[in-house]
Write a protein that holds these residues in place. Structure first.
Motif, short mmCIF file in Angstrom:
data_model
loop_
_atom_site.label_atom_id
_atom_site.label_comp_id
_atom_site.label_asym_id
_atom_site.label_seq_id
_atom_site.Cartn_x
_atom_site.Cartn_y
_atom_site.Cartn_z
N VAL A 99 0.97 -1.22 -0.09
CA VAL A 99 0.01 -0.04 -0.04
C VAL A 99 0.98 1.13 0.13
O VAL A 99 0.57 2.03 -0.76
CB VAL A 99 -0.97 -0.10 1.30
CG1 VAL A 99 -1.56 1.39 1.44
CG2 VAL A 99 -1.93 -1.04 1.23
N LEU A 100 1.78 1.33 0.87
CA LEU A 100 2.84 2.43 0.91
C LEU A 100 3.53 2.62 -0.24
O LEU A 100 3.73 3.66 -0.95
CB LEU A 100 3.83 2.31 2.14
CG LEU A 100 3.27 2.59 3.49
CD1 LEU A 100 4.30 2.52 4.42
CD2 LEU A 100 2.41 3.98 3.30
N GLU A 101 3.89 1.41 -0.95
CA GLU A 101 4.99 1.51 -2.18
C GLU A 101 3.86 2.20 -3.21
O GLU A 101 4.25 3.10 -4.03
CB GLU A 101 5.31 0.30 -2.59
CG GLU A 101 6.35 0.52 -3.75
CD GLU A 101 6.89 -0.67 -4.38
OE1 GLU A 101 7.05 -1.83 -3.68
OE2 GLU A 101 7.29 -0.88 -5.35
N SER A 102 2.78 1.74 -3.54
CA SER A 102 1.92 2.26 -4.46
C SER A 102 1.37 3.31 -4.45
O SER A 102 1.43 4.43 -4.99
CB SER A 102 0.89 1.17 -4.76
OG SER A 102 0.05 1.27 -3.76
N ALA A 103 1.24 4.10 -2.93
CA ALA A 103 1.03 5.43 -2.71
C ALA A 103 2.16 6.21 -3.21
O ALA A 103 2.03 7.09 -3.91
CB ALA A 103 0.85 5.55 -1.13
N LYS A 104 3.46 5.77 -2.98
CA LYS A 104 4.70 6.63 -3.39
C LYS A 104 4.64 6.58 -4.69
O LYS A 104 4.91 7.67 -5.58
CB LYS A 104 5.84 5.82 -2.79
CG LYS A 104 6.91 6.67 -2.27
CD LYS A 104 7.98 5.85 -1.43
CE LYS A 104 9.19 6.87 -1.42
NZ LYS A 104 10.10 5.98 -0.66
N GLY A 105 4.36 5.38 -5.38
CA GLY A 105 4.37 5.33 -7.04
C GLY A 105 3.53 6.21 -7.63
O GLY A 105 3.53 6.56 -8.60
N LEU A 106 2.39 6.47 -7.14
CA LEU A 106 1.32 7.29 -7.75
C LEU A 106 1.65 8.67 -7.44
O LEU A 106 0.66 9.60 -7.87
CB LEU A 106 -0.27 6.80 -6.99
CG LEU A 106 -0.68 5.59 -7.23
CD1 LEU A 106 -2.06 5.44 -6.26
CD2 LEU A 106 -1.18 5.56 -8.69
N GLY A 107 2.65 8.95 -6.74
CA GLY A 107 3.19 10.37 -6.70
C GLY A 107 2.42 11.09 -5.47
O GLY A 107 2.62 12.30 -5.37
N MET A 108 2.31 10.40 -4.40
CA MET A 108 1.91 10.92 -3.00
C MET A 108 3.15 11.43 -2.44
O MET A 108 4.00 10.39 -2.23
CB MET A 108 1.16 9.99 -2.16
CG MET A 108 -0.34 9.85 -2.71
SD MET A 108 -1.33 8.81 -1.29
CE MET A 108 -2.75 8.88 -1.94
N GLY A 109 2.93 12.51 -1.92
CA GLY A 109 4.31 13.05 -1.01
C GLY A 109 4.34 12.44 0.39
O GLY A 109 3.25 11.86 0.64
N ARG A 110 5.21 12.83 1.06
CA ARG A 110 5.55 11.94 2.21
C ARG A 110 4.22 12.44 3.34
O ARG A 110 3.68 11.63 3.93
CB ARG A 110 6.79 12.63 2.91
CG ARG A 110 7.22 12.02 4.24
CD ARG A 110 8.40 12.32 4.74
NE ARG A 110 8.51 11.88 5.92
CZ ARG A 110 9.73 11.38 6.38
NH1 ARG A 110 10.92 11.60 5.72
NH2 ARG A 110 10.09 10.83 7.71
N LEU A 111 3.92 13.68 3.32
CA LEU A 111 3.15 14.37 4.08
C LEU A 111 1.63 13.52 3.63
O LEU A 111 0.92 13.19 4.75
CB LEU A 111 2.99 15.75 4.22
CG LEU A 111 1.93 16.40 5.20
CD1 LEU A 111 2.57 16.17 6.70
CD2 LEU A 111 1.93 17.95 5.18
N ARG A 112 1.34 13.66 2.47
CA ARG A 112 0.18 12.96 2.25
C ARG A 112 -0.03 11.56 2.48
O ARG A 112 -1.26 11.22 2.96
CB ARG A 112 -0.09 13.27 0.49
CG ARG A 112 -1.47 13.43 0.15
CD ARG A 112 -1.58 13.31 -1.40
NE ARG A 112 -0.98 14.52 -1.97
CZ ARG A 112 -1.67 15.54 -2.55
NH1 ARG A 112 -3.04 15.48 -2.54
NH2 ARG A 112 -1.25 16.79 -3.00
N ARG A 113 1.15 10.89 2.17
CA ARG A 113 0.93 9.37 2.44
C ARG A 113 0.70 9.13 3.90
O ARG A 113 -0.10 8.39 4.54
CB ARG A 113 2.33 8.90 2.33
CG ARG A 113 2.64 8.37 0.79
CD ARG A 113 3.84 7.32 0.76
NE ARG A 113 4.87 7.69 1.22
CZ ARG A 113 5.80 8.47 0.93
NH1 ARG A 113 5.78 9.03 -0.23
NH2 ARG A 113 7.05 8.56 1.64
#
Ligand code: ADP
Ligand code: MG
Lengths: 228, 371, 260
Positions: free
Chosen positions: A123-137
Motif C-alpha cells: 500500500v505504501l509503495e503504491s502510494a509513493k508510486g502514484l506520486g503521493m508526497g510524504r505528508l500526504r501518505r
C-alpha cells in the motif's frame, strides 16, 4: 447503613466526584493522545529500512528513545510521580492532570508507532508510486489505516488513568479518590466502608462510560473499508 | 497492439521508432553497503506505445531497474530519459503522477472505495469532481468491471483478479503515457491470469501506452511483449530483442539456458491464427461432397458439431479457438479434444474457418524453410 | 570467488545483536541523570534540622527494607496463585471461564489498587490495618496480568507442536511440562514483570493501611511540608521502581535468549 441507602442519600456527592474523575481523566487523555499521536506522526520514518544516519534513521532512533522513556515513566509509582510534580504544579487538579497525561503517553505512543509502521508495504509503495508526497501518505493513508490501533492504545491508556486518578486524592486531586480518602480517615464511622467501596467500584463505572464513548467514536471514525 | 511495429529479424539492439519514450543510458545501481551492483550498466530504449518485458531469474535487478524509472530508487550512475527529459531533473512526486505504477501486491488503499482508489491521482492533479467521476466510470468499463456494481465497493470485497484490474485502472487514471508494472499478475491463479493477459492486450490496443513490465515468467513475456529484455544475474541485460528472436536466436548460453527446452513450442505463441490460410468451411447439414470440412451450425452461425472433415474417418470431437488466438492455442485445443481439426471462430462465435493438423504442420515446415 | 554480496547482511546482523540490547542502557541512564539532578539540587540547599532528620539514611533503609519484603512476598504469592490457575484455565475444558477472565482482565485495569488496598484493610480479622492485608491487597491487584499472560502464553503455543508431542506418545502432563510451559515462559515472564512493577508501585500505598514501606517516607515528607524532602522521597521511590523493572527486564531477556 447499607450501600443502597447510602447511595440514595449521597447521590449528589457521588455523582460530583464521578464527574470530576471522568473529566480529569478525559483532559489528561485528550492532552496525552494529542502529544503522542502528533509526536508519532512527526517521527515516523518515510522508509521502512532507512540508511544509517539518514534523516529517516535519526527519526527512527528518536522514536525508539521516546518509547523507552515513556515506558519507564509508566513504571514510576503514581504517588511518587505526584509528589515529584507538586513543587511545579501545586496541590490539586493541575498536578493530577499532568501526572495522568504522563501515564497515558506510552500506550498511545506505542500503538501509534505500531499502527503507523505496520501499514502494508505494498500500500505504501503504491502510494509513493502514484506520486503521493510524504505528508500526504502520512495523513491520507497511514493515519486512517493506523487509527483503529491508535484508538485501542487510547482505550488502554484510559483504563490505566482511571485507576491512577484515584491516588490523586492524596495530593488533593479531584475525583473518586476523595471518597476513598474520606472513608479511610473516618475508619470505623458509619458509611466509611461504603465510601471506600463506592469510590473504588465507581472507577469501574467511569471506565464503562469511557468504553461506551470509545465504541461510538470507533463506529464514527474507523473507515468502513477496514472495519472488522 | 503494436506487434506490427516490431521488426522480426531486424537489428537486435534498439526497437525502431522515431524517438524512444524511455531511454536508460549506462544505468547502474549499487545499494549502500553492498559491494556488487544490483543493476550494472544497463542500456535500454523503449519505443513509444510498445510493451517491453523485463525477464530473468529472481534477484537479478528487474525491480530495481523498473523503480529507477519513476525514481522510487535513485540510480548510482547513468541517465534515465522519459520522453527526452532527464527524470532526475524533475520533482519526483510530479514525475510519478505522469507514470502509471502497478505492483504485484496491488496496494489498493483499503479505506478507500474502488472509485476513490481510481480517483487518487486525478484528485491530486486537481481535476474537477465531475471529470473525476466520469473518468472512474470510463476506466471501470475499460477493465471490465461494471461501474454501477463496483464503484462503491471496498477492496476487500473484491477477488484478487478484480483487485488487480482496479490497480491497473488506478494507474491509468490520469492517462499517463508510461506504465510500469512489476509482476502485476504474479499472485493470481493461472486461469484468471490467462484471462487478465487477454484483457490486458485488449486494453493496450485502445490505450497504446508505453509499458515496462517485469515478470519472471518467460511464457508471460512472450505472450505480452513486443520486446523482451532478458536479465542475467548481476543486473546485466543478456539479450534485448523481439520474442521471436529470443526464442530462435538466443544471443548467448545464458539466454539459451533460460529459454530452455520447448522454445519451438513457445514460438507457436507468436504465430497469429489470422496470418494463416485457413481451410474454408461448409455449413449446414447438407453434406455437399468436396474438399472442405463441413460443420453443423446453430441459428446464429455458431458451430455445434463436425459433420465431416476431409482425411479424417468419422466425425471428430468439436474444438473451437478464437481467430484472435495463436497457433499455440489452436494446437492446445486440438490436443485437448483429441481431435485433428479445430474450428476457428470470430468474435461473435461464428465459424470462419478450420485448421487441420496436417495443413498446420505443412505450413510450419514452409515457414521454417523460409526463415 | 567468494560471494561478496553475502557479506553485508552478516555484518549487519552482528551489529543488530549488540544494538538489540542497547535499550537496556536507557533505564540506568534515566535513573543516573534523575538522581544526579536531585542530588545536585539538594546539595545547593542548606538542610535544616528537620530536613536532615527526615532524610536520615537509616530511616530510609528501614523503609526500603519493608518495601522490598512486601514486594517480594506479594509477587511470590501472585506467581504461586496465578500460574497454576492460568494453567488450569488454559486447558480445553475451561474455554468458557477463560474467555470471561480474558475479557474481564483488561477492564479490571481500571480498578484502583489504592481502593482495593483500603477495602481489604476494612475487612474483618485476620484482615485489618496490618501487613497481611497489604500483601493480600497487592496480590489481588497484580493477579490478573500474570493470569492473563500465563493463559495467553500457553494458548499461543503452536498446536502442531502439541499434536506432534502427543503423537510421539507423550502424556498430556508430559506435554504440558516439557513442551507447552517451556514455550510459554517468555510471555509468562512478561506478565510476572508487570506484576512485580505493579507491586512495587502499589506497596507505596501500604503505609495508609499500616504496612510501612517507602510510602511512609513520602507521607512523612508531606506532613513536614518541606519540598526538598518531598522531592527526594519521590525520587528515591521512582528510582527503586525503575531499577526493579530494569532487573526484571534483564531477567526476561536472559530467559528469552535461553528459550529461543
Ligand atoms: N532496498 C534494497 N536494499 C538492498 N538491497 C536490495 C534492495 N532491493 C533489492 N536489493 C538487492 O538487489 C538485487 C536485485 O533485486 P531486485 O531488483 O528486487 O531483483 P528482481 O526484481 O529481479 O527479483 C537483489 O540481490 C536484492 O537482494
Ligand atoms: Mg522483483
Amino acid at each position: 447503613m447499607d450501600l443502597i441507602s447510602y447511595l440514595r442519600e449521597n447521590a449528589g456527592t457521588v455523582l460530583l466526584y464521578g464527574e470530576q474523575h471522568l473529566l480529569v481523566v478525559f483532559f489528561a487523555i485528550a492532552l496525552g493522545s494529542t502529544i503522542s499521536i502528533g509526536f508519532a506522526l512527526l517521527v515516523t520514518p518515510g522508509e521502512a529500512a532507512p540508511q544509517r544516519w539518514s534523516l529517516d534513521w535519526i527519526l527512527g532512533a528518536i522514536r525508539d528513545g521516546a518509547l523507552l522513556v515513556t515506558a519507564a515513566a509508566l513504571t514510576v509509582p503514581s504517588l511518587a510521580l505526584l509528589v515529584l510534580l507538586l513543587p511545579l504544579f501545586g496541590l490539586g487538579a493541575a498536578t493530577t492532570v499532568t501526572a495522568l497525561t504522563i501515564y497515558s503517553l506510552y500506550s498511545v505512543l506505542r500503538n501509534s508507532v505500531a499502527g503507523l509502521s505496520s501499514v502494508d508495504a505494498g500500500v505504501l509503495e503504491s502510494a509513493k508510486g502514484l506520486g503521493m508526497g510524504r505528508l500526504r501518505r502520512l495523513i491520507r493513508v497511514q493515519l486512517p489505516l493506523a487509527w483503529p490501533v491508535i484508538l485501542n492504545g487510547i482505550r488502554v491508556a484510559t483504563l490505566i488513568d482511571v485507576a491512577i486518578a484515584a491516588v490523586a486524592a492524596l495530593v488533593r486531586g479531584p475525583g473518586l479518590g476523595q471518597l476513598v480518602l474520606t472513608g479511610l480517615s473516618r475508619y470505623g464511622a458509619a458509611n466509611a466502608f461504603n465510601q471506600v467501596l463506592v469510590g473504588t467500584l465507581g472507577c469501574l463505572v467511569v471506565a464503562a462510560v469511557f468504553e461506551i464513548f470509545y465504541a461510538i467514536v470507533e463506529r464514527l471514525t474507523v473507515p468502513r473499508g477496514i472495519r472488522v | 497492439m503494436s506487434r506490427a511495429t516490431t521488426n522480426p529479424g531486424g537489428s537486435a539492439d534498439r526497437p525502431p521508432d522515431q524517438q524512444p519514450m524511455i531511454v536508460l543510458e549506462g544505468v547502474s545501481k549499487t545499494y549502500p553497503g553492498h559491494l556488487t551492483p544490483a543493476v550494472a550498466e544497463v542500456d535500454l530504449a523503449v519505443a513509444r506505445g510498445s510493451i517491453v518485458m523485463l525477464v530473468g531469474p529472481s534477484g537479478c535487478g528487474k525491480t530495481t531497474t523498473l523503480k529507477m524509472m519513476n525514481r522510487l530508487i535513485e540510480p548510482t550512475t547513468g541517465r534515465i530519459l522519459l520522453d527526452g527529459e532527464d527524470v532526475t531533473k524533475v520533482n519526483a512526486d510530479q514525475l510519478r503522477r505522469r507514470i502509471g505504477y502497478v505492483i504485484q501486491q496491488v496496494g489498493l488503499f483499503p479505506h478507500f472505495t474502488v472509485g476513490q482508489n481510481i480517483g487518487v491521482v486525478p484528485r491530486m492533479l486537481g481535476w474537477e469532481r465531475r471529470r473525476i467521476r466520469q473518468r472512474i466510470d470510463e476506466l471501470l468499463e475499460l477493465v471490465g468491471l461494471p461501474p454501477g456494481e463496483f464503484r462503491d465497493r471496498y477492496p476487500r470485497q473484491l477477488s484478487g483478479g478484480q483487485q488487480q484490474r482496479v490497480g491497473v485502472a488506478r494507474a491509468l487514471a490520469a492517462d499517463p503515457p508510461v506504465m510500469l508494472m512489476d509482476e502485476p499478475f504474479g499472485a493470481i491463479d493461472p486461469i484468471t491470469r490467462e484471462r487478465l493477459h487477454d484483457q490486458f492486450l485488449e486494453i493496450q490496443r485502445t490505450v497504446r501506452k508505453t509499458i515496462c513490465f517485469v515478470t519472471h515468467d518467460l511464457q508471460e513475456a512472450i505472450k505480452l511483449g513486443d520486446h523482451i529484455a532478458i536479465f542475467a544475474a548481476g543486473g546485466r541485460i543478456a539479450q534485448y530483442d523481439t520474442p521471436e528472436m529470443i526464442l530462435s536466436r538466443p544471443a548467448n548460453d545464458f539466454v539459451r539456458e533460460f529459454v530452455g527446452s520447448g522454445a519451438a513450442v513457445r514460438r507457436l505463441h507468436l504465430i497469429a491464427l489470422s496470418t494463416l490460410a485457413l481451410d474454408k468451411i461448409a455449413t449446414g447439414s447438407s453434406a455437399t461432397a468436396g474438399a472442405h470440412p463441413v460443420i453443423e451450425v446453430d441459428g446464429s452461425g455458431r458451430p455445434v458439431a463436425w459433420i465431416r472433415v476431409p482425411g479424417v474417418d468419422g466425425s471428430p470431437a468439436l474444438a473451437t479457438v478464437p481467430l484472435s488466438g495463436s497457433v499455440y492455442d489452436a494446437v492446445d485445443a486440438m490436443l485437448d479434444a483429441h481431435s485433428s481439426a479445430v474450428a476457428v471462430v470470430d468474435g461473435d462465435g461464428r465459424a470462419v474457418g478450420a485448421l487441420r493438423w496436417e495443413a498446420l504442420v505443412g505450413e510450419l515446415q514452409m515457414r521454417g524453410r523460409h526463415r | 570467488m567468494p560471494d561478496l554480496t553475502r557479506l553485508p547482511p552478516v555484518v549487519a546482523r552482528r551489529r543488530a545483536g549488540v544494538r538489540s540490547h542497547a535499550d537496556l542502557l536507557s533505564t540506568p541512564i534515566i535513573v543516573l541523570l534523575g538522581g544526579a539532578a536531585v542530588a545536585l539540587w539538594v546539595s545547593t540547599r542548606k538542610l535544616d534540622d528537620i530536613e536532615t532528620r527526615a532524610l536520615q539514611p537509616s530511616a530510609i533503609l528501614s523503609d526500603l527494607g519493608q518495601h522490598l519484603i512486601l514486594t517480594a512476598y506479594s509477587t511470590f504469592f501472585v506467581i504461586v496463585i496465578a500460574v497454576p490457575l492460568g494453567i488450569l484455565l488454559s486447558r480445553q475444558g475451561a474455554r468458557r471461564i477463560r474467555n470471561v477472565v480474558l475479557a474481564v482482565s483488561g477492564f479490571a485495569q481500571a480498578l484502583p489498587p489504592y481502593g482495593v488496598l483500603v477495602l481489604i484493610a476494612f475487612a474483618p480479622a485476620p484482615f485489618g490495618f496490618n501487613p497481611f492485608s497489604v500483601i493480600a491487597g497487592l496480590v489481588a491487584a497484580a493477579l490478573l496480568p500474570v493470569l492473563r499472560n500465563t493463559v495467553v502464553g500457553l494458548r499461543q503455543v503452536d498446536p502442531a507442536l502439541i499434536e506432534a508431542a502427543r503423537g510421539m506418545g507423550m502424556s498430556a502432563r508430559a506435554t504440558l511440562f516439557r513442551v507447552e510451559l517451556p514455550l510459554a515462559v517468555p510471555v509468562m515472564m512478561a506478565g510476572i514483570r508487570v506484576a512485580l512493577v505493579l507491586n512495587v508501585g502499589t506497596a507505596v500505598l501500604a503505609t495508609f493501611v499500616g504496612g510501612g514501606g517507602l510510602g511512609s517516607l513520602i507521607v512523612r515528607a508531606q506532613t513536614l511540608n518541606r519540598p526538598i524532602v518531598l522531592v527526594t522521597a519521590g525520587a528515591i521511590v521512582a528510582a527503586l521502581a525503575l531499577m526493579v523493572d530494569w532487573l526484571a527486564g534483564v531477567a526476561e531477556r536472559l530467559v528469552r535468549a535461553r528459550t529461543s
